[in-house]
Design a protein around this motif. Structure first.
Motif, PDB file in Angstrom:
ATOM      1  N   ALA A 590       0.815  -1.215   0.000  1.00 30.14           N
ATOM      2  CA  ALA A 590       0.000   0.000   0.000  1.00 30.14           C
ATOM      3  C   ALA A 590       0.852   1.269   0.000  1.00 30.14           C
ATOM      4  O   ALA A 590       0.588   2.207  -0.774  1.00 30.14           O
ATOM      5  CB  ALA A 590      -0.943  -0.011   1.209  1.00 30.14           C
ATOM      6  N   GLU A 591       1.872   1.333   0.849  1.00 31.68           N
ATOM      7  CA  GLU A 591       2.694   2.548   0.926  1.00 31.68           C
ATOM      8  C   GLU A 591       3.507   2.764  -0.343  1.00 31.68           C
ATOM      9  O   GLU A 591       3.715   3.896  -0.776  1.00 31.68           O
ATOM     10  CB  GLU A 591       3.611   2.487   2.148  1.00 31.68           C
ATOM     11  CG  GLU A 591       2.915   2.768   3.463  1.00 31.68           C
ATOM     12  CD  GLU A 591       2.237   4.134   3.475  1.00 31.68           C
ATOM     13  OE1 GLU A 591       2.879   5.139   3.070  1.00 31.68           O
ATOM     14  OE2 GLU A 591       1.057   4.205   3.876  1.00 31.68           O
ATOM     15  N   TYR A 592       3.986   1.678  -0.930  1.00 35.36           N
ATOM     16  CA  TYR A 592       4.738   1.807  -2.183  1.00 35.36           C
ATOM     17  C   TYR A 592       3.844   2.373  -3.282  1.00 35.36           C
ATOM     18  O   TYR A 592       4.243   3.286  -4.029  1.00 35.36           O
ATOM     19  CB  TYR A 592       5.289   0.453  -2.624  1.00 35.36           C
ATOM     20  CG  TYR A 592       6.243  -0.185  -1.649  1.00 35.36           C
ATOM     21  CD1 TYR A 592       7.364   0.488  -1.192  1.00 35.36           C
ATOM     22  CD2 TYR A 592       6.027  -1.488  -1.188  1.00 35.36           C
ATOM     23  CE1 TYR A 592       8.243  -0.104  -0.301  1.00 35.36           C
ATOM     24  CE2 TYR A 592       6.901  -2.087  -0.296  1.00 35.36           C
ATOM     25  CZ  TYR A 592       8.008  -1.395   0.152  1.00 35.36           C
ATOM     26  OH  TYR A 592       8.885  -1.973   1.037  1.00 35.36           O
ATOM     27  N   VAL A 593       2.639   1.843  -3.409  1.00 31.99           N
ATOM     28  CA  VAL A 593       1.716   2.309  -4.446  1.00 31.99           C
ATOM     29  C   VAL A 593       1.325   3.759  -4.196  1.00 31.99           C
ATOM     30  O   VAL A 593       1.292   4.571  -5.125  1.00 31.99           O
ATOM     31  CB  VAL A 593       0.468   1.400  -4.494  1.00 31.99           C
ATOM     32  CG1 VAL A 593      -0.595   1.986  -5.420  1.00 31.99           C
ATOM     33  CG2 VAL A 593       0.856   0.004  -4.943  1.00 31.99           C
ATOM     34  N   LYS A 594       1.042   4.097  -2.941  1.00 31.79           N
ATOM     35  CA  LYS A 594       0.682   5.476  -2.606  1.00 31.79           C
ATOM     36  C   LYS A 594       1.795   6.441  -2.987  1.00 31.79           C
ATOM     37  O   LYS A 594       1.559   7.503  -3.579  1.00 31.79           O
ATOM     38  CB  LYS A 594       0.390   5.583  -1.103  1.00 31.79           C
ATOM     39  CG  LYS A 594       0.002   6.974  -0.628  1.00 31.79           C
ATOM     40  CD  LYS A 594      -0.305   6.947   0.860  1.00 31.79           C
ATOM     41  CE  LYS A 594      -0.739   8.325   1.352  1.00 31.79           C
ATOM     42  NZ  LYS A 594       0.331   9.315   1.310  1.00 31.79           N
ATOM     43  N   THR A 595       3.037   6.082  -2.649  1.00 36.76           N
ATOM     44  CA  THR A 595       4.179   6.951  -2.958  1.00 36.76           C
ATOM     45  C   THR A 595       4.309   7.173  -4.464  1.00 36.76           C
ATOM     46  O   THR A 595       4.503   8.310  -4.922  1.00 36.76           O
ATOM     47  CB  THR A 595       5.475   6.340  -2.409  1.00 36.76           C
ATOM     48  OG1 THR A 595       5.366   6.231  -0.986  1.00 36.76           O
ATOM     49  CG2 THR A 595       6.683   7.197  -2.757  1.00 36.76           C
ATOM     50  N   LEU A 596       4.199   6.102  -5.241  1.00 38.21           N
ATOM     51  CA  LEU A 596       4.343   6.230  -6.689  1.00 38.21           C
ATOM     52  C   LEU A 596       3.155   6.960  -7.316  1.00 38.21           C
ATOM     53  O   LEU A 596       3.312   7.706  -8.286  1.00 38.21           O
ATOM     54  CB  LEU A 596       4.523   4.858  -7.330  1.00 38.21           C
ATOM     55  CG  LEU A 596       5.822   4.115  -6.989  1.00 38.21           C
ATOM     56  CD1 LEU A 596       5.878   2.792  -7.748  1.00 38.21           C
ATOM     57  CD2 LEU A 596       7.041   4.961  -7.320  1.00 38.21           C
ATOM     58  N   TYR A 597       1.964   6.721  -6.769  1.00 37.14           N
ATOM     59  CA  TYR A 597       0.783   7.418  -7.291  1.00 37.14           C
ATOM     60  C   TYR A 597       0.914   8.922  -7.063  1.00 37.14           C
ATOM     61  O   TYR A 597       0.657   9.731  -7.957  1.00 37.14           O
ATOM     62  CB  TYR A 597      -0.477   6.881  -6.611  1.00 37.14           C
ATOM     63  CG  TYR A 597      -1.744   7.602  -7.018  1.00 37.14           C
ATOM     64  CD1 TYR A 597      -2.297   7.417  -8.279  1.00 37.14           C
ATOM     65  CD2 TYR A 597      -2.380   8.485  -6.143  1.00 37.14           C
ATOM     66  CE1 TYR A 597      -3.461   8.078  -8.660  1.00 37.14           C
ATOM     67  CE2 TYR A 597      -3.528   9.152  -6.516  1.00 37.14           C
ATOM     68  CZ  TYR A 597      -4.073   8.952  -7.780  1.00 37.14           C
ATOM     69  OH  TYR A 597      -5.200   9.625  -8.161  1.00 37.14           O
ATOM     70  N   GLU A 598       1.360   9.316  -5.864  1.00 32.81           N
ATOM     71  CA  GLU A 598       1.520  10.732  -5.562  1.00 32.81           C
ATOM     72  C   GLU A 598       2.648  11.357  -6.373  1.00 32.81           C
ATOM     73  O   GLU A 598       2.640  12.563  -6.631  1.00 32.81           O
ATOM     74  CB  GLU A 598       1.765  10.915  -4.064  1.00 32.81           C
ATOM     75  CG  GLU A 598       0.546  10.570  -3.219  1.00 32.81           C
ATOM     76  CD  GLU A 598       0.801  10.711  -1.731  1.00 32.81           C
ATOM     77  OE1 GLU A 598       1.963  10.987  -1.349  1.00 32.81           O
ATOM     78  OE2 GLU A 598      -0.153  10.548  -0.950  1.00 32.81           O
ATOM     79  N   ALA A 599       3.603  10.545  -6.781  1.00 32.25           N
ATOM     80  CA  ALA A 599       4.703  11.044  -7.615  1.00 32.25           C
ATOM     81  C   ALA A 599       4.337  11.056  -9.091  1.00 32.25           C
ATOM     82  O   ALA A 599       5.142  11.500  -9.924  1.00 32.25           O
ATOM     83  CB  ALA A 599       5.952  10.191  -7.396  1.00 32.25           C
ATOM     84  N   GLY A 600       3.140  10.559  -9.434  1.00 32.26           N
ATOM     85  CA  GLY A 600       2.714  10.557 -10.824  1.00 32.26           C
ATOM     86  C   GLY A 600       3.308   9.447 -11.662  1.00 32.26           C
ATOM     87  O   GLY A 600       3.276   9.498 -12.887  1.00 32.26           O
ATOM     88  N   VAL A 601       3.846   8.423 -10.998  1.00 29.64           N
ATOM     89  CA  VAL A 601       4.476   7.323 -11.736  1.00 29.64           C
ATOM     90  C   VAL A 601       3.456   6.257 -12.119  1.00 29.64           C
ATOM     91  O   VAL A 601       3.504   5.697 -13.214  1.00 29.64           O
ATOM     92  CB  VAL A 601       5.624   6.701 -10.903  1.00 29.64           C
ATOM     93  CG1 VAL A 601       6.216   5.480 -11.617  1.00 29.64           C
ATOM     94  CG2 VAL A 601       6.720   7.740 -10.657  1.00 29.64           C
ATOM     95  N   VAL A 602       2.499   5.966 -11.233  1.00 31.82           N
ATOM     96  CA  VAL A 602       1.514   4.923 -11.519  1.00 31.82           C
ATOM     97  C   VAL A 602       0.102   5.494 -11.425  1.00 31.82           C
ATOM     98  O   VAL A 602      -0.140   6.498 -10.741  1.00 31.82           O
ATOM     99  CB  VAL A 602       1.645   3.723 -10.556  1.00 31.82           C
ATOM    100  CG1 VAL A 602       3.025   3.113 -10.636  1.00 31.82           C
ATOM    101  CG2 VAL A 602       1.307   4.122  -9.121  1.00 31.82           C
ATOM    102  N   ASN A 603      -0.818   4.842 -12.087  1.00 28.18           N
ATOM    103  CA  ASN A 603      -2.241   5.129 -11.988  1.00 28.18           C
ATOM    104  C   ASN A 603      -2.964   3.836 -11.613  1.00 28.18           C
ATOM    105  O   ASN A 603      -2.394   2.747 -11.652  1.00 28.18           O
ATOM    106  CB  ASN A 603      -2.800   5.655 -13.308  1.00 28.18           C
ATOM    107  CG  ASN A 603      -2.278   7.049 -13.633  1.00 28.18           C
ATOM    108  OD1 ASN A 603      -2.198   7.898 -12.752  1.00 28.18           O
ATOM    109  ND2 ASN A 603      -1.909   7.264 -14.886  1.00 28.18           N
ATOM    110  N   GLY A 604      -4.273   3.969 -11.287  1.00 31.31           N
ATOM    111  CA  GLY A 604      -5.054   2.784 -11.001  1.00 31.31           C
ATOM    112  C   GLY A 604      -5.570   2.144 -12.288  1.00 31.31           C
ATOM    113  O   GLY A 604      -5.544   2.744 -13.365  1.00 31.31           O
ATOM    114  N   MET A 605      -6.027   0.908 -12.167  1.00 34.16           N
ATOM    115  CA  MET A 605      -6.669   0.252 -13.303  1.00 34.16           C
ATOM    116  C   MET A 605      -8.051   0.864 -13.531  1.00 34.16           C
ATOM    117  O   MET A 605      -8.560   0.900 -14.654  1.00 34.16           O
ATOM    118  CB  MET A 605      -6.783  -1.244 -13.048  1.00 34.16           C
ATOM    119  CG  MET A 605      -5.423  -1.939 -12.929  1.00 34.16           C
ATOM    120  SD  MET A 605      -4.480  -1.926 -14.469  1.00 34.16           S
ATOM    121  CE  MET A 605      -5.310  -3.249 -15.360  1.00 34.16           C
TER     122      MET A 605
END
Length: 759
Positions: A590-605
């Motif tokens: 969860a924390e890894y995904v949150k960090t990358l999402y906030e950095a604009g690296v990943v999005n949700g499906m």
């Protein structure tokens, strides 16, 4: 970070000419008029000045200058380190000089030196002792009567064998012996190790019976030893001189003029008779200015005439010496051409000026108020101080009285915004520039602002506020300067918790973001009250306090921005309210995904799901690598036949191919929709490490032996996998690395986070 255009900065810098200190030294006819000047009198006749100017093209140039007037208790000496062979950093030479009994208050680099040996290229005389020959180079000399330059002097050395009636003449003294260079003479001042000669030759050892080496003098010697044959170096020893030539020079006849026990008279004669009276002499580069004008620029060394960091020494008509160091090769300071340097020296009133060693060698150190040791005031272009061949050191013979004589403010030269406040500290030095306790009754008075309880408050008008300091009990006094500005040229906005630049943020409802806002002017920080920073929020995304603490609220997916108004500038921080992925609650990633999402690296499906256990597609992994690298501009198309130019991942794949990250799946295809195996993911990430700013060494393949299935890693993936293991980016699962298994979106998030945010 928000910056004005270069032209705007340049215009502001020119306007700042209005706030120059009265009585400072004029500079800048070559590099441009000074936009910032700050001067500090450290002792009688010994003044330090820092200037910032801008070229017509808007390039910043920063210089550091000392003026040493005749009659000052501070005077220059020349030291070529502990021996002629080898160099020292500026801190090392100051410590060495202090160990020799000198009270050093500053230093600046001097002559050019040979890179491999740090032997000065030109002449060295220390306290009247001749220590190295000029070799056709110019010189600058210092004595109690003042300083002067010398154009290509030479010192002729004659060894007259009184016993045999033979004589030998030479000029090379304490320089590296070359095979075709002829005769060389060495003294104990050259090296404590040996003559440092590297090819076979002959040697004549003389014992000094009477006298000392000078540029014009006489010594009595006795031949103590003759060495001929397979010898390439010789220990010199105290009170010995060594005459030598390489066998390749074919000067055996000169060797044969001497026998053990012969009495020899050594005489030296300088082609410039004035140098005989000089106590300290340093070699130098081109003479830039003579009799108030540019001196034969066609003779200047063409290899160094372009823009570089600089060191120069000038002489004014009244005998005042000017030592000038200019930073260069950075965005903070361009440097100058030799021609611009010459014009700068003329604009400062120098009637003579010489170029000293520049580039990464240009360094100035001073004993500043409040410091117990020398401070390097400039920023050498190497990023650190370089060991060089020789230095000018500023010393005083005064005996420390321990009482405060000179008063200063610790914030001298700082920028402060109109209406803002700054706490001031008072500093004191004695008659030797040694820092002592500031008198308790020190009083500070301002002209443009006010001082109350040791706190300075700037007024409404820009300008230089000259602060006077005085102590009735000791009689000590001094001045300092604060530069009051009405507007800065740069605002920097950072996340106060992480220290990273904050230009955008993705926040969950209720999450806070603390902003730290600072202002800069001419690349220097500005004192600015917190109340001078005004915040506002646009859009239904949350609220912000007067102290810059933003709390997110509103509907997921809402977008807005925080606006910042300070020091005449505006900045923005984009805000987006995060979607909360329902399938990430209590998930290990969860924390890894949150960090990358906030950095604009990943999005949700989807808007509400991330699908952490779904396998990665090859194209999506490369797209996320591209985002992690900052989405660099790349316009060319990929060569793969199965990557449409309008695909959402097309630019990322093209970038990855151009940088050797994506090499395809064979037969000219990339297989973008193919499921990514773990070892493929390892390889893609390994090839991206440098682009992501990760320095590393290649991992040893034996690192894979710790995994039960380590032998199953494909040959092409073994070094990438081993490297990621050594960096701690991958650890495996239950003792296995699962090279052919599918890389999930959760595993990708962990790999990326560990890579991007390694500590």
């Amino acid at each position: 970070m928000l910056k004005r255009t270069v032209r705007t900065i340049f215009a502001a810098a020119l306007a700042a000419l209005l706030i120059l200190n009265a009585g400072v030294f004029a500079v800048g006819d070559g590099t441009g008029p000074a936009a910032y000047t700050n001067s500090m009198t450290l002792a009688k006749g010994f003044t330090y000045q820092n200037d910032i100017s801008y070229t017509p093209a808007g390039r910043r140039v920063e210089t550091f200058m000392l003026e040493n007037a005749a009659g000052s208790p501070v005077y220059p000496i020349v030291l070529a380190c502990d021996t002629i062979y080898g160099g020292m950093t500026i801190t090392q030479i100051i410590n060495y000089a202090r160990a020799q009994g000198y009270h050093v208050v500053g230093s600046v680099n001097a002559d050019f030196g040979y890179w491999d040996t740090r032997i000065p290229c030109g002449m060295v005389v220390e306290d009247g002792i001749y220590k190295s020959s000029p070799e056709g180079n110019n010189a600058i000399a210092f004595s109690e009567g003042g300083a002067f330059t010398s154009f290509m002097p030479e010192v002729n050395i004659t060894l007259q064998n009184e016993t045999a009636g033979e004589s030998v003449s030479l000029t090379h003294y304490n320089k590296t012996r070359s095979d075709g260079g002829g005769l060389y003479l060495y003294s104990e001042y050259f090296s404590t190790v040996s003559t440092r000669t590297t090819t076979d030759g002959w040697f004549v050892r003389f014992k000094v019976l009477e006298g000392e080496m000078s540029v014009s003098g006489r010594m009595t010697l006795e031949v103590a030893e003759l060495i001929d044959g397979q010898y390439n170096s010789l220990v010199i020893g105290k009170d010995n001189l060594i005459l030598t030539a390489a066998d390749a020079s074919e000067l055996q006849s000169e060797f044969e003029k001497f026998s053990v026990g012969d009495r020899v008279t050594l005489t030296t004669a300088c082609t410039d008779e004035k140098l005989a009276s000089a106590q300290w002499i340093s070699g130098c580069g081109n003479i830039l200015v003579s009799e108030g004008g540019v001196f034969h620029s066609e003779w200047w060394d063409s290899t160094i005439t372009d823009v570089n960091p600089r060191t120069a020494i000038g002489i004014k008509a009244d005998g005042t010496l000017v030592y000038y160091v200019m930073d260069g090769r950075t965005t903070a300071s361009r440097g100058s051409t030799l021609s611009q340097l010459a014009q700068d020296m003329i604009s400062m009133g120098c009637i003579y000026a010489v170029n000293m060693d520049g580039g990464g060698s240009s360094t100035m150190s001073l004993l500043l108020p409040g410091k117990s040791a020398g401070t390097v005031v400039n920023s050498p272009s190497d990023g650190t101080t370089r060991a060089v061949s020789s230095y000018i050191l500023f010393v005083t013979d005064a005996v420390s009285g321990g009482n405060a004589e000179h008063l200063f403010i610790g914030e001298d030269g700082k920028f402060i915004l109109c209406g803002s406040s700054a706490a001031l500290s008072s500093l004191a030095t004695d008659n030797t520039l040694k820092t002592v306790a500031a008198p308790a009754d020190t009083v500070m008075k301002a002209n443009l602002g006010t001082i109350s309880g040791g706190v300075y408050t700037a007024g409404d008008n820009a300008g230089v506020d000259n602060i006077s300091l005085s102590s009735l009990s000791t009689g000590a006094s001094g001045t300092g300067s604060l530069h009051v500005i009405s507007a800065a040229d740069t605002l920097t906005v950072k996340n106060a918790q992480t220290g990273r630049a904050a230009s955008s943020a993705i926040l969950e409802k209720g999450e806070t973001l603390s902003l730290a806002v600072t202002a800069q002017y001419m690349m220097r920080n500005v004192y600015m009250d917190k109340t001078a920073v005004k915040y506002a929020v646009e859009g239904d995304v949350g609220a912000i306090t007067e102290d810059g603490v933003f709390t997110a609220s509103g509907t997921a997916g809402a977008e807005g921005k925080i606006t910042i108004d300070a020091a005449g500038l505006k900045a923005e921080v984009g805000v987006k309210l995060a979607f909360e992925f329902e399938d990430m609650e209590k998930h290990w990633a969860a924390e890894y995904v949150k960090t990358l999402y906030e950095a604009g690296v990943v999005n949700g499906m989807t808007a509400t799901t991330y699908s952490p256990d779904t396998g990665m597609k090859r194209c999506d992994f490369v797209l996320m690598l591209y985002r992690a690298a900052g989405e660099p501009v790349y316009e060319a198309s990929a060569s793969f036949t199965d990557v449409p130019s309008d695909a959402y991942y097309a630019r990322a794949v093209a970038w990855a191919e151009a940088n050797g990250i994506a090499q395809g799946a064979g037969k000219g295809i990339f297989d973008p929709a193919g499921t990514l195996t773990r070892e493929q993911g390892f390889t893609f990430l390994y090839r991206s490490l440098k682009l992501l700013g990760v320095t590393h060494s290649e991992g040893d393949e034996s690192r894979l032996d710790i995994f039960a299935d380590g032998a199953q890693v494909s040959d092409w993936a073994r070094v990438p996998a081993a490297t990621l293991v050594s960096l701690g980016i991958i650890q495996g699962t239950d003792g296995s690395i699962l090279p052919s298994g599918t890389l999930t979106r959760a595993e990708m998030a962990k790999m990326f986070c560990v890579t991007l945010y390694r500590t």
